[in-house]
Structure formats: structure tokens, C-alpha cells
Design a protein around this motif. Structure first.
Motif, PDB file in Angstrom:
ATOM      1  N   ALA A 163      -9.977   7.048   2.319  1.00 45.56           N
ATOM      2  CA  ALA A 163      -8.978   7.908   1.598  1.00 45.56           C
ATOM      3  C   ALA A 163      -8.632   7.337   0.198  1.00 45.56           C
ATOM      4  O   ALA A 163      -8.225   6.149   0.225  1.00 45.56           O
ATOM      5  CB  ALA A 163      -8.047   8.009   2.770  1.00 45.56           C
ATOM      6  N   TYR A 170       4.522   1.603   0.989  1.00 44.91           N
ATOM      7  CA  TYR A 170       3.897   2.334  -0.014  1.00 44.91           C
ATOM      8  C   TYR A 170       3.436   1.222  -0.964  1.00 44.91           C
ATOM      9  O   TYR A 170       2.532   1.314  -1.902  1.00 44.91           O
ATOM     10  CB  TYR A 170       4.848   3.485  -0.484  1.00 44.91           C
ATOM     11  CG  TYR A 170       5.689   3.158  -1.606  1.00 44.91           C
ATOM     12  CD1 TYR A 170       5.598   2.885  -2.924  1.00 44.91           C
ATOM     13  CD2 TYR A 170       7.141   2.836  -1.208  1.00 44.91           C
ATOM     14  CE1 TYR A 170       6.582   2.520  -3.785  1.00 44.91           C
ATOM     15  CE2 TYR A 170       8.169   2.283  -1.831  1.00 44.91           C
ATOM     16  CZ  TYR A 170       7.783   2.369  -3.410  1.00 44.91           C
ATOM     17  OH  TYR A 170       8.866   2.028  -4.088  1.00 44.91           O
ATOM     18  N   THR A 178      -1.278   6.322  -4.984  1.00 48.27           N
ATOM     19  CA  THR A 178      -2.232   6.206  -3.814  1.00 48.27           C
ATOM     20  C   THR A 178      -1.374   7.253  -2.667  1.00 48.27           C
ATOM     21  O   THR A 178      -2.060   7.554  -1.795  1.00 48.27           O
ATOM     22  CB  THR A 178      -2.721   5.070  -3.263  1.00 48.27           C
ATOM     23  OG1 THR A 178      -3.401   4.267  -4.112  1.00 48.27           O
ATOM     24  CG2 THR A 178      -3.290   5.088  -1.985  1.00 48.27           C
ATOM     25  N   VAL A 179      -0.038   6.745  -2.507  1.00 46.36           N
ATOM     26  CA  VAL A 179       0.962   7.216  -1.542  1.00 46.36           C
ATOM     27  C   VAL A 179       1.559   8.624  -2.157  1.00 46.36           C
ATOM     28  O   VAL A 179       1.989   8.412  -3.179  1.00 46.36           O
ATOM     29  CB  VAL A 179       1.664   6.209  -0.908  1.00 46.36           C
ATOM     30  CG1 VAL A 179       2.847   6.711   0.121  1.00 46.36           C
ATOM     31  CG2 VAL A 179       0.950   5.277  -0.276  1.00 46.36           C
ATOM     32  N   CYS A 219      -6.740   4.621   7.142  1.00 48.70           N
ATOM     33  CA  CYS A 219      -7.340   5.634   6.497  1.00 48.70           C
ATOM     34  C   CYS A 219      -8.331   5.100   5.032  1.00 48.70           C
ATOM     35  O   CYS A 219      -9.001   5.515   4.581  1.00 48.70           O
ATOM     36  CB  CYS A 219      -6.479   6.715   6.213  1.00 48.70           C
ATOM     37  SG  CYS A 219      -5.945   7.685   7.478  1.00 48.70           S
ATOM     38  N   VAL A 220      -7.235   4.199   4.576  1.00 49.22           N
ATOM     39  CA  VAL A 220      -7.830   3.486   3.059  1.00 49.22           C
ATOM     40  C   VAL A 220      -9.175   2.798   3.466  1.00 49.22           C
ATOM     41  O   VAL A 220      -9.902   2.771   2.514  1.00 49.22           O
ATOM     42  CB  VAL A 220      -6.523   2.832   2.635  1.00 49.22           C
ATOM     43  CG1 VAL A 220      -7.292   2.102   1.476  1.00 49.22           C
ATOM     44  CG2 VAL A 220      -5.514   3.626   2.316  1.00 49.22           C
ATOM     45  N   ASP A 243      -2.959  13.534   5.963  1.00 46.13           N
ATOM     46  CA  ASP A 243      -1.801  13.999   5.988  1.00 46.13           C
ATOM     47  C   ASP A 243      -1.614  14.234   7.405  1.00 46.13           C
ATOM     48  O   ASP A 243      -2.654  14.503   8.236  1.00 46.13           O
ATOM     49  CB  ASP A 243      -1.386  15.305   5.190  1.00 46.13           C
ATOM     50  CG  ASP A 243      -0.182  15.974   5.366  1.00 46.13           C
ATOM     51  OD1 ASP A 243       0.691  15.123   5.552  1.00 46.13           O
ATOM     52  OD2 ASP A 243       0.255  16.870   4.898  1.00 46.13           O
ATOM     53  N   TYR A 254       0.004  -0.392  -1.746  1.00 49.54           N
ATOM     54  CA  TYR A 254      -1.148   0.474  -2.458  1.00 49.54           C
ATOM     55  C   TYR A 254      -0.987   0.495  -3.886  1.00 49.54           C
ATOM     56  O   TYR A 254       0.018   0.372  -4.285  1.00 49.54           O
ATOM     57  CB  TYR A 254      -1.256   1.595  -1.591  1.00 49.54           C
ATOM     58  CG  TYR A 254      -1.380   1.573  -0.217  1.00 49.54           C
ATOM     59  CD1 TYR A 254      -2.642   1.150   0.221  1.00 49.54           C
ATOM     60  CD2 TYR A 254      -0.397   1.692   0.743  1.00 49.54           C
ATOM     61  CE1 TYR A 254      -2.759   1.223   1.780  1.00 49.54           C
ATOM     62  CE2 TYR A 254      -0.651   1.555   2.099  1.00 49.54           C
ATOM     63  CZ  TYR A 254      -1.902   1.306   2.402  1.00 49.54           C
ATOM     64  OH  TYR A 254      -2.124   1.033   3.913  1.00 49.54           O
ATOM     65  N   TYR A 297      -5.938   9.041  -1.045  1.00 51.38           N
ATOM     66  CA  TYR A 297      -4.332   9.700  -1.044  1.00 51.38           C
ATOM     67  C   TYR A 297      -3.908   9.749   0.235  1.00 51.38           C
ATOM     68  O   TYR A 297      -4.359  10.371   0.822  1.00 51.38           O
ATOM     69  CB  TYR A 297      -4.314  10.942  -1.821  1.00 51.38           C
ATOM     70  CG  TYR A 297      -3.181  11.484  -2.320  1.00 51.38           C
ATOM     71  CD1 TYR A 297      -1.811  11.195  -2.015  1.00 51.38           C
ATOM     72  CD2 TYR A 297      -3.197  13.272  -2.256  1.00 51.38           C
ATOM     73  CE1 TYR A 297      -0.718  11.801  -2.260  1.00 51.38           C
ATOM     74  CE2 TYR A 297      -2.021  13.833  -2.304  1.00 51.38           C
ATOM     75  CZ  TYR A 297      -0.783  13.108  -2.287  1.00 51.38           C
ATOM     76  OH  TYR A 297       0.350  13.736  -2.454  1.00 51.38           O
ATOM     77  N   ILE A 298      -2.658   9.006   0.512  1.00 52.18           N
ATOM     78  CA  ILE A 298      -2.041   9.237   1.562  1.00 52.18           C
ATOM     79  C   ILE A 298      -0.888   9.955   1.648  1.00 52.18           C
ATOM     80  O   ILE A 298       0.072   9.605   0.880  1.00 52.18           O
ATOM     81  CB  ILE A 298      -1.844   7.708   2.100  1.00 52.18           C
ATOM     82  CG1 ILE A 298      -2.927   6.663   1.998  1.00 52.18           C
ATOM     83  CG2 ILE A 298      -1.123   7.807   3.531  1.00 52.18           C
ATOM     84  CD1 ILE A 298      -4.120   7.119   2.936  1.00 52.18           C
ATOM     85  N   ILE A 331       1.051  10.503   9.766  1.00 55.50           N
ATOM     86  CA  ILE A 331       0.348   9.321   9.053  1.00 55.50           C
ATOM     87  C   ILE A 331       1.766   8.165   8.940  1.00 55.50           C
ATOM     88  O   ILE A 331       2.685   8.317   8.267  1.00 55.50           O
ATOM     89  CB  ILE A 331      -0.100   9.396   7.847  1.00 55.50           C
ATOM     90  CG1 ILE A 331      -0.989  10.531   7.560  1.00 55.50           C
ATOM     91  CG2 ILE A 331      -0.639   8.071   6.987  1.00 55.50           C
ATOM     92  CD1 ILE A 331      -2.336  10.213   8.433  1.00 55.50           C
ATOM     93  N   ALA A 337      -2.205   4.661   7.649  1.00 56.14           N
ATOM     94  CA  ALA A 337      -2.489   4.792   6.520  1.00 56.14           C
ATOM     95  C   ALA A 337      -3.497   3.733   6.088  1.00 56.14           C
ATOM     96  O   ALA A 337      -4.479   4.079   5.343  1.00 56.14           O
ATOM     97  CB  ALA A 337      -1.175   4.692   5.564  1.00 56.14           C
TER      98      ALA A 337
END
Length: 237
Positions: free
Chosen positions: A206, A13, A20-21, A201-202, A190, A16, A208-209, A193, A198
Motif C-alpha cells: 500500500a 504517521y 503516505t498517511v 498494509c505498507v 481505509d 512513513y 497511501y494509508i 486502520i 498500517a
């Protein structure tokens, strides 16, 4: 010799920006949920709470008591709720649960509530109350329920990479959905993930993870929640 301190979060995490996570409290056993919320808040991560109700009206997700305890231990936590209700639940019961969830969200000062399209369309009174409380409404998008036309009043999207309430591996085809939605609104992800997913996705936009087993060290097979008996019922929001 000093004993090693247990770290409740795996360190991916840190790649980021703050918040964000987020960690999914449903992924850890009930006894660990409040402490996990506090650990997430201390590390500038959000707290994601699944409220799951089956066709018999039983609460299978995070209970009201657990949510209250999490807020008490983490008064400054950024919390969002995801309401997952069985389609077979009678309409009156569904409306009551949606209304109670909105009231709980307002009482605890959560940032957002996610619902699927059916709940949003069938519970306009509760949705109006949510908006009056200044809480964001996010729309659930899942592998079996991708929404092409967004209803009015939706502030963001939560893309589920697995069917809500299950524990399968992430469906990589949902990355396309992330890119489509992130072009027009804040988009969270979600469901299964992992750190590599993750990052993908970013890259698709995205912001928010949400992660459970891949992020929270309490969410290991050895500490998974005990199986529930058929007549078990959690207190609902």
C-alpha cells in the motif's frame, strides 16, 4: 509555565515518508474538519473526504461547505474524495450526485475520486468528465464487494477494511486484497486502520494509508459528531 500545545495528530504517521498517511475528515466533528485539514497539510499528510449519501438523498458525510472551508484553510492540501452512495437511491438522483461530486472535485483541485464499481459503470458521462479534468479515478474494494476484474480507466484502488460508512474494526482478511492490487496499481487503504494495521498494509505494498480515530486526536469518543436527526440533510457537492 508554558501551556502544552495540543497536537492534532498522533505521531505514528512520522514513521512513513511524506504524504503516505492521510486523515479522514469524517472521523472528526464538523466544527473541527477545516482546522484538521490544515493541520494535516502542515504535517505533509493528505486529506481524505467521505461524501456519504443515504437512500433518501441525505448527505451524511462531509458537506460541501465543510469541504470548501477545508480547501480555503489548506490551499496546498492533497485532497481525495470517496463517494459512498446508497444502492437504493434512484438512478437519476445517483447520476446527479456523481456529476456534482466530479464538478466539485475539479473546482477544488482534488487528486482523486473513489467510487464503487456500480457508480463507475452507471455514470459514464461523469467518469469521462473526471478523466478530462486530470483527476485520478480509484475503485473501491470492500469486504462485501471485492472486484476481481477492473473496469477500464481505473487509476488506483482503495481497499476498505470495513464496509464504507461504518465504524467497525478492520477486517484483517483484506490484507490479501491489498497485496493483490498493489502488484499492479497504486493502492490505498481505509477503514479502521490502526498503526499496526498500517504497517501491515505498507508491507503488502500500500502506498497511501487513510486513518481516522487512530490518527486524529479530535476523533475521540468524547468529541464524536452528535447524532443526526431523521430529517437532517447536509448540503451535497
Amino acid at each position: 509555565m508554558t501551556a502544552a500545545v495540543h497536537e492534532p495528530l498522533r505521531d505514528w504517521y512520522r514513521a512513513y515518508p511524506p504524504f503516505t498517511v492521510g486523515g479522514s475528515l469524517y472521523a472528526v466533528p464538523p466544527a473541527h474538519r477545516a482546522a484538521t485539514a490544515a493541520a494535516l497539510a502542515e504535517r505533509d499528510c493528505r486529506v481524505h473526504v467521505d461524501i456519504i449519501v443515504d437512500a433518501a438523498g441525505r448527505g451524511l458525510g462531509v458537506s460541501r461547505h465543510e469541504l470548501d472551508r477545508a480547501r480555503a484553510l489548506a490551499p496546498g492540501a492533497r485532497i481525495d474524495l470517496h463517494l459512498i452512495v446508497a444502492d437504493a437511491l434512484p438512478p437519476a438522483a445517483t447520476a446527479g450526485i456523481v456529476g456534482a461530486t466530479v464538478a466539485t472535485a475539479a473546482r477544488l483541485g482534488v487528486e482523486a475520486v473513489t467510487m464503487d464499481l456500480a457508480r463507475i459503470e452507471r455514470c459514464p458521462t461523469a467518469i469521462d468528465a473526471l478523466h478530462r479534468s486530470g483527476i485520478a479515478l480509484w475503485l473501491e474494494h470492500s469486504p462485501g464487494g471485492r472486484v476481481q476484474e477492473l473496469p477500464p480507466g481505473v487509476d488506483g484502488s482503495l481497499v476498505m477494511f470495513i464496509p464504507p460508512g461504518t465504524k467497525r474494526s478492520a477486517d484483517p482478511s483484506m490484507l490479501t486484497e491489498v497485496g493483490r492490487l498493489a502488484a499492479t496499481m497504486p493502492t490505498a487503504v481505509d477503514g479502521g486502520i490502526t498503526a499496526p494495521v498500517a504497517a501491515q498494509c505498507v508491507a503488502q505494498g500500500a502506498t497511501y494509508i487513510v486513518a481516522g480515530r487512530s490518527l486524529l486526536t479530535a476523533a475521540s469518543p468524547a468529541s464524536a459528531p452528535a447524532p443526526r436527526t431523521e430529517n437532517h440533510r447536509e448540503d451535497l457537492p
